[in-house]
Design an enzyme around this catalytic site. Structure first.
Site, PDB file in Angstrom:
ATOM      1  CE  LYS A 293       1.872 -13.517  62.118  1.00  0.00           C
ATOM      2  NZ  LYS A 293       1.621 -13.820  60.832  1.00  0.00           N
TER       3      LYS A 293
ATOM      4  CG  ASP B 267       4.538  -5.940  55.692  1.00  0.00           C
ATOM      5  OD1 ASP B 267       4.089  -5.415  55.874  1.00  0.00           O
ATOM      6  OD2 ASP B 267       5.920  -5.193  55.448  1.00  0.00           O
TER       7      ASP B 267
ATOM      8  CG  MET C 105       6.418   0.647  64.916  1.00  0.00           C
ATOM      9  SD  MET C 105       7.378   0.758  63.577  1.00  0.00           S
ATOM     10  CE  MET C 105       8.422   2.834  64.057  1.00  0.00           C
TER      11      MET C 105
HETATM   12  N1  SAH Z   1       3.774   3.084  57.172  1.00  0.00           N
HETATM   13  C1  SAH Z   1       3.086   2.944  57.602  1.00  0.00           C
HETATM   14  C2  SAH Z   1       3.324   2.764  59.571  1.00  0.00           C
HETATM   15  C3  SAH Z   1       4.430   1.343  59.634  1.00  0.00           C
HETATM   16  S1  SAH Z   1       5.082   1.317  60.760  1.00  0.00           S
HETATM   17  C4  SAH Z   1       2.302   3.716  58.033  1.00  0.00           C
HETATM   18  O1  SAH Z   1       2.429   4.913  57.297  1.00  0.00           O
HETATM   19  O2  SAH Z   1       0.635   3.856  58.291  1.00  0.00           O
HETATM   20  C5  SAH Z   1       3.723  -0.220  61.556  1.00  0.00           C
HETATM   21  C6  SAH Z   1       3.042   1.314  63.087  1.00  0.00           C
HETATM   22  O3  SAH Z   1       1.830   1.218  62.467  1.00  0.00           O
HETATM   23  C7  SAH Z   1       2.265  -0.187  63.941  1.00  0.00           C
HETATM   24  O4  SAH Z   1       3.040  -0.164  65.212  1.00  0.00           O
HETATM   25  C8  SAH Z   1       0.972   0.928  64.813  1.00  0.00           C
HETATM   26  O5  SAH Z   1       1.529   2.398  65.484  1.00  0.00           O
HETATM   27  C9  SAH Z   1       0.809   1.774  62.993  1.00  0.00           C
HETATM   28  N2  SAH Z   1      -0.430   1.005  62.592  1.00  0.00           N
HETATM   29  C10 SAH Z   1      -0.420   0.695  60.998  1.00  0.00           C
HETATM   30  N3  SAH Z   1      -1.896   0.690  60.977  1.00  0.00           N
HETATM   31  C11 SAH Z   1      -2.319  -0.088  61.948  1.00  0.00           C
HETATM   32  C12 SAH Z   1      -4.038   0.302  62.225  1.00  0.00           C
HETATM   33  N4  SAH Z   1      -4.781   0.323  60.867  1.00  0.00           N
HETATM   34  N5  SAH Z   1      -4.678   0.607  63.139  1.00  0.00           N
HETATM   35  C13 SAH Z   1      -3.243   0.626  64.482  1.00  0.00           C
HETATM   36  N6  SAH Z   1      -2.103   1.104  63.759  1.00  0.00           N
HETATM   37  C14 SAH Z   1      -2.004   1.008  63.454  1.00  0.00           C
END
Ligand code: SAH
Length: 250
Positions: free
Chosen positions: A57, A35, A172
């Protein structure tokens, strides 16, 4: 012969925080289901020879539903292929990696987890906000902000969260900032507790918004804060310095 499924975390964005094992399995993959969360830098390096399937997305409309993604993973693995399910951050933290593991187990398909650097740690860190600090926080709670507070079957305990003396890290959560902040204050958390929102962490257009539980909902509205973003609530936010360049190369 059954293939294998690799649940791969890409880290929070950029090639610097992709692990060596992730690079290796991506480069050897026959099929990659991805994604957008891994970010353009990583997606631009997916190997030519692999079949690449866009699963949709973050936060918005999904091109493929979760059930379809899981079914595809099963089908491709049954064809004997090396299947990489590539996700942002770490696959087992709000990445649905847990559900995918269960489905692969049901079908007897071998799985390897390739842990990734989670955005929950790396994104606040990149702007100089450590999640713990001897002076400010001795515990951290990572939660989803996707559930609306007050929802009957919420998996979140707002009273407990409001009474929690440590750092809260919310993923999120952008859409629900007004409900989340109100709920914490209603359950007794100090309205002057500092809050930081980091949008698109570790990306060239990263942006930080700092306020308090009382002010952050209005601030995020006036600044048009958008996902993906990490919300950090707690005294560690006091360590943020607006005039400091990022702590990591981007
Ligand atoms: N598995 C992922 C999280 C997935 S849920 C992890 O461990 O990072 C998706 C959420 O992750 C987004 O809504 C946001 O809150 C956060 N997120 C992921 N990458 C990000 C980034 N580069 N900057 C800010 N928030 C991020």
């Amino acid at each position: 012969m059954t293939g294998k499924v690799y649940l791969v975390g890409s880290g929070p964005g950029g090639l610097g925080l992709l692990t060596l094992r992730a690079r290796e399995v991506i480069d050897q993959a026959d099929v990659i289901l991805y994604d957008q969360l891994p970010g353009e830098d990583v997606l631009a390096t997916l190997p030519e020879r692999a079949e690449k399937i866009d699963c949709g997305k973050f936060g918005g409309k999904h091109t493929l539903e979760q059930d379809d993604i899981e079914a595809l993973m099963v089908t491709k693995a049954r064809e004997g292929k090396k299947v990489v399910r590539l996700k942002g951050g770490d696959p087992f933290l709000f990445g649905r990696g847990g559900e995918e593991l269960e489905v692969m187990r049901e079908h007897g398909i071998p799985v390897e987890l390739v842990s990734g650097v989670t955005s929950a740690l790396a994104v606040p860190g990149a702007v100089g906000i450590p999640l713990t600090h001897r002076k400010y926080a001795s515990q951290v709670t990572i939660l989803t902000g996707h559930e609306e507070p007050g929802k009957a079957e919420s998996g979140l305990d707002w009273e407990n969260l409001a009474g929690n003396p440590g750092t809260l890290v919310i993923l999120m959560g952008v859409k629900n900032i007004p409900d989340i902040t109100r709920s914490l204050v209603d359950h007794g958390k100090d309205p002057d507790t500092p809050v930081a929102i980091i949008e698109r962490g570790l990306r060239p257009d990263q942006r930080v918004t700092v306020g308090t539980l009382r002010t952050i909902a209005d601030l995020s509205k006036s600044r048009n804060v958008r996902p993906p973003a990490i919300i950090v609530i707690g005294d560690v936010v006091r360590l943020y310095r607006e005039d400091e360049p990022g702590l990591v190369p981007m």
